[in-house]
Design an enzyme around this catalytic site. Structure first.
Site, mmCIF file in Angstrom:
data_model
loop_
_atom_site.group_PDB
_atom_site.id
_atom_site.type_symbol
_atom_site.label_atom_id
_atom_site.label_comp_id
_atom_site.label_asym_id
_atom_site.label_seq_id
_atom_site.Cartn_x
_atom_site.Cartn_y
_atom_site.Cartn_z
ATOM 1 N N GLY A 145 0.817 -1.210 0.000
ATOM 2 C CA GLY A 145 0.000 0.000 0.000
ATOM 3 C C GLY A 145 0.843 1.248 0.000
ATOM 4 N N GLY A 182 3.443 7.710 3.591
ATOM 5 C CA GLY A 182 4.533 6.865 3.139
ATOM 6 C C GLY A 182 4.046 5.570 2.526
ATOM 7 C CB VAL A 206 2.105 0.016 3.838
ATOM 8 C CG1 VAL A 206 1.946 -1.101 4.865
ATOM 9 C CG2 VAL A 206 1.565 1.320 4.392
ATOM 10 C CG ASP A 232 -6.356 11.317 5.019
ATOM 11 O OD1 ASP A 232 -7.334 11.637 4.301
ATOM 12 O OD2 ASP A 232 -5.319 10.815 4.561
ATOM 13 C CE LYS A 247 1.224 4.105 7.421
ATOM 14 N NZ LYS A 247 0.724 4.306 6.055
ATOM 15 N N GLY A 300 0.288 5.482 1.027
ATOM 16 C CA GLY A 300 -0.624 6.484 1.553
ATOM 17 C C GLY A 300 0.007 7.848 1.656
ATOM 18 C CB ALA A 301 -1.354 10.953 3.171
#
Length: 784
Positions: A505, A510, A512, A622, A527, A507-508
């Site tokens: 994954g 960093g 994963v 978020d 992460k 995300g905002a």
């Protein structure tokens, strides 16, 4: 003499006001009509503040007067409030044939709204909120102010013999269960509906008994609420008034919970605030919890509970009263005494109507007396006196000062009560006597068990201590992950993730990666942070400390971290079912309707924990499906909390740059306004709509009118077409669907103060509180 002069001045002013009102308000001519749909659904007052006509309620319409000049409509008067809601093919006509205001519907008899003794010539909706009918001389022959329902408006009077009656619920304005009565003896009193006007049934009084005839309750524009008699003597100031009146209307209302309150309503935004209320104790209104239920408080919040052996009649409405959860046996059944036991509810106060009272030395004696009397269904024990009576019980309330104990007879064999699971508060005499030989054997076995357990504890302790000394210092530190986040080296995490080989994954904050901890073979998500490099080591460790203290079943657990120079990494438990986005936005993964409700409740509980229950309040900033992960059992867990903005106990808002993801961001971010926990409530509302509809909040692959989910959802709700939101093939409980849609619309209100708290949201999702009709979320049309 002075009093008489004041009286005539008062009458003159009142008459002049009536004449002025007639001259300054447009008349509604005979044969004018309204329909629920279309452009002519209501007659407006001159200013447009008030309207008389059709008001949408549930799946139909009611006729009433409402505040039309504000974003959030408010009903202040209801016609024929106990009639079924009207369908869309009904018409409201100021009829010239019979000179009546009637409802006409094909195939049904006319329903008269007003039938004055004189012939009607015209009508007006006045700016005072009063709807009036005139005769040919221009004199008022009927007015809504003379027939109040649940609200008192400025310049309106509640006369002798008149009552205000609460609504049935926040979404149903039919007659409720509480009344405020202006009595002929001069006393203003609150009672449960259906009770005699005697002191034993009252729960609030003005204390003006015997103060004179023709007493009236009056409300002024500034919120001054007072009682006055025919001699123009003000006998009781209920409120002092002096509240703002500029672009504000002050009104008094008896609410669903039986408390009457003075409200100030903003004419600009529609939000309302309570200026005064008859009591702060929400359990004061008698009968709030229905038959066989009692009211108890948690701080300022009132809850209803059932007596032992009973469940709520309507699980979605805990004010509905309670019914038996076991089958009641006949008095003539042989061996009836063996089929019942007694369960106690101490510290509860009820309306007591005992058919037999007697002295009882103990609570057990009172309980046994009830068990031996097949006519006894409940007994009350207090101060050495026992009273037996039959059900139902009413007016129940939990008291911290009253020693009364309710002893309820409960079925044992055929009901849900199991003898093996009897609560510890049963009277001792209702349990079987313990034989001495059994008691001795039990004590002996207990001592032997304690001895064996002590030997086992010593053995395990020595064994683990030996094993611990064989471990390296680095591996030994991993044992603290159950207590606090573990500190890893970068090399350890690099090895665990096979040099960050498997990305799962992005995300905002960093990327994963999936990893396996070598010492335990535990699968984790690592992460690698990219957006917190500017923070110092101390600040980073402080954030980790806060995040590590958050433990909740609906939050992804932080297992460890790495702080190696500029390399910052977090180690989380691994969620094998991906994110909520994977579940919602892939047709093959769509959850069933009940699972959607469960997922929504899971998310709400997680956010509530962050906002109100963890040690340091956290605004997530978020909330979106990509940040909600699903575990093995598809239980929703919130991730990335604590990485946006942490608040101390004495902080409630923050001014900062826009955070979060477009489409889920609350309007106040864009306007540089204070951002509170209500920003997360807004984001939750958007996510809730996505859960309901199993689609993204913005989807330009659909038609233009459906592309923006929140706009389409509100349009469907307003049009009574909510079934369109879930597709034609899916079987959904429309009542639950409407409930979910209303919750989402409340959450995405443009004004943060209109949004409910997450605690209120969860209660609404669980069906324990009523949900009022939400206004249009004006953010659809706001500049961003």
């Amino acid at each position: 003499m002075a009093a008489v002069l004041i009286f005539f001045l008062f009458l003159s002013t009142f008459c002049l006001a009536k004449i002025s009102a007639q001259q300054n308000h447009p008349n509604i001519s005979l044969d004018s009509s309204l329909t629920p749909t279309g452009n002519s659904s209501a007659w407006l007052s001159r200013s447009g503040l008030f309207a008389f006509g059709f008001y949408k309620q549930g799946n139909g319409y009611v006729v009433g007067i409402f505040l039309a000049g504000i974003p959030q409509r408010t009903l202040v008067w209801i016609a024929k409030r106990d009639s079924p809601n009207f369908s869309s093919n009904v018409s409201l006509v100021l009829s010239s044939d019979r000179a009546r205001l009637v409802l006409q519907q094909t195939g049904s008899p006319e329903v008269a709204i007003a039938s004055p003794s004189e012939r009607i010539s015209s009508a007006s909706m006045l700016d005072s909120g009063n709807f009036v009918l005139y005769n040919s001389d221009g004199r008022i022959i009927w007015q809504s102010f003379d027939y109040p329902t649940n609200t008192l408006l400025p310049s309106q009077r509640l006369g002798t013999g008149k009552e205000l009656i609460s609504s049935a619920s926040e979404t149903d304005d039919s007659t409720g269960i509480f009344r405020l009565s202006m009595q002929t003896d001069g006393n203003l009193v609150q009672y449960p509906i259906g009770t005699a006007p005697v002191a034993s049934y009252s729960y609030w009084s003005s204390g003006t008994y015997g103060s004179g005839s023709n007493m009236t309750l009056n409300l002024e524009d500034d919120g001054y609420l007072y009682l006055i008699n025919s001699s123009i003597n003000i006998l009781r100031n209920i409120t002092e008034g002096g509240y703002p009146t500029h672009k504000i209307i002050n009104l008094m209302k008896i609410d669903v919970d039986g408390i009457f309150r003075l409200y100030s309503i903003s004419l600009d935004r529609g939000n309302q605030s309570i200026r005064w209320e008859s009591t702060k104790n929400k359990c004061d209104p008698k009968g709030l919890c229905g038959l066989n239920g009692f009211c108890t408080r948690n701080d300022t919040v009132a809850y209803c509970k059932c007596i032992p052996g009973f469940d709520f009649v309507d699980q979605g409405n805990w004010r509905s009263g309670c019914e038996r959860n076991f089958t009641a046996e006949s008095c003539k059944t042989k061996g009836i005494g063996d089929k019942f036991t007694i369960m106690s509810e101490p510290g509860t106060v009820w309306e007591i109507e005992s058919y037999k009272e007697f002295d009882a030395a103990t609570e057990e004696d009172c309980a046994n007396a009830c068990l031996q009397d097949c006519n006894c269904e409940v007994a009350f024990f207090k101060d050495g006196r026992c009273g037996k009576q039959k059900l139902p019980l009413r007016f129940g309330i939990r008291s911290t000062t009253d020693s009364n104990i309710a002893l309820v007879k409960v079925g044992v064999l055929n009901g849900s009560i199991n003898e093996d699971k009897m609560p510890g508060n049963l009277p001792k005499s209702s349990k079987k006597e313990v034989r001495m030989d059994v008691l001795i054997s039990g004590i002996s076995l207990s001592i032997f068990g304690i001895l064996i357990l002590s030997i086992a504890v010593i053995f395990v302790y020595r064994n683990r201590k030996w094993a611990y000394t064989k471990l390296s210092p680095n591996i030994g530190v991993k044992f603290i992950e159950d207590v606090a986040p573990t500190a890893f080296t970068f090399a350890e995490l690099e090895q665990a993730t096979n040099e960050f080989n498997e990305e799962v994954g992005r995300g905002a904050f960093g990327t994963v990666y999936k990893g396996i901890l070598p010492y335990s073979q535990k699968v984790v998500a690592v992460k690698r942070l990219e957006r917190v490099l500017a923070e110092g080591e101390k600040e980073f460790q402080n954030e980790i400390t806060v995040i590590g203290k958050t433990h909740h079943r609906n939050l992804v657990r932080l297992l460890g971290y790495c702080l190696d120079g500029i390399k910052r990494l977090l180690v989380y438990e691994y969620m094998c079912n991906g994110s909520l986005a994977d579940v919602l936005f892939k047709p093959e993964n769509h959850p069933c309707w009940d699972e959607r409700i469960r997922i929504a409740c899971d998310i709400a509980r997680g956010i509530l924990y962050l906002h109100e229950e963890c040690e340091t309040q956290i605004i997530h900033c978020d909330i979106k499906p990509q940040n909600i992960l699903m575990d093995d059992n598809r239980c929703a867990k919130i991730s990335d909390f604590g990485l946006a903005k942490l608040l101390n106990h004495d902080q409630t808002r923050t001014y900062t740059a826009v955070r979060g993801t477009r489409g889920y961001v609350a309007p106040e971010w864009h306007r540089k306004l204070p951002v509170t926990v209500k920003a997360d409530v807004y984001s939750f509302g958007i996510v809730l709509l996505e859960i309901i509809c199993c689609r993204k909040s913005v989807d330009w692959n659909t038609s233009e009118d459906q592309a923006i989910l929140e706009e389409w959802a509100y349009d469907c709700y307003e049009a009574g077409e909510i079934h369109k939101l879930v597709g034609g093939d899916e079987v959904v409980d429309l009542r639950k669907l409407e409930r979910m849609i209303k919750i989402a619309i409340w959450c995405i209100q443009d004004e943060p103060t209109l949004r409910p708290s997450m605690k209120k949201v969860l209660l609404m999702l669980e069906g324990t509180v009523e949900i009022p009709v939400p206004p249009c979320p004006t953010s659809f049309f706001s500049a961003v």
